[in-house]
Design a protein around this motif. Structure first.
Motif: not given
Length: 115
Positions: A22-25, A64-67, A96-103, A110-111
Motif C-alpha cells: 500500500a505504501a509503495l504501490d 527507507l526514505d519515501l520522497r 520530513w516525518t519519521v514514522m514506524l511501520d506496523p512492525e 520526505c518532500p
C-alpha cells in the motif's frame, strides 16, 4: 548491478507485506517461505523482500526514505494503514516525518527532490 532488493525482517510477514504494498504501490510478486517478494505494480524499481522471522527475530534495521509531493497527505494515509508518527525534523528549511511501520521499522516521509 541488475537489480536492487531491500529486505525487511518481520514478525508478521503478511502484515508487513500488505503495508508496504500500500505504501509503495507494489504487489506481491511471489511467496517462498519465509519470504514475500514485492515489486512495483507498474514500471520498474527495486524489489522489497519481507522475511518472516517470527516473534523471536524482532523487526530489522531497515530504513527507507519515501520522497513524495504531498508529505502530510502521505503521512495521514500511512498512519491510517497502521504506521505511527515518531516525530518531525526540520533542517535547512525542509521538513520530513519519521514514522514506524506496523512492525516497528523506521522510515521517513520526505518532500520530493527538486532538480
Amino acid at each position: 548491478m541488475d537489480s536492487l532488493e531491500i529486505t525487511i525482517n518481520a514478525a508478521d510477514g503478511e502484515r508487513a507485506a500488505e503495508f508496504w504494498c500500500a505504501a509503495l504501490d507494489y504487489r506481491i510478486r511471489y511467496r517462498r517461505a519465509p519470504y514475500l517478494v514485492l515489486g512495483p505494480a507498474e514500471g520498474t524499481g527495486p524489489q522489497l523482500v519481507v522475511q518472516t522471522v517470527g516473534t523471536g527475530g524482532g523487526p530489522g534495521g531497515v530504513h527507507l526514505d519515501l520522497r513524495v509531493d504531498r508529505r502530510e497527505e502521505t503521512v495521514a494515509r500511512l498512519a491510517a494503514r497502521g504506521a505511527q508518527v515518531q516525530h518531525e525534523i526540520t533542517e535547512a528549511g525542509r521538513t520530513w516525518t519519521v514514522m514506524l511501520d506496523p512492525e516497528g521499522n523506521e522510515f521517513c516521509v520526505c518532500p520530493a527532490r527538486t532538480g
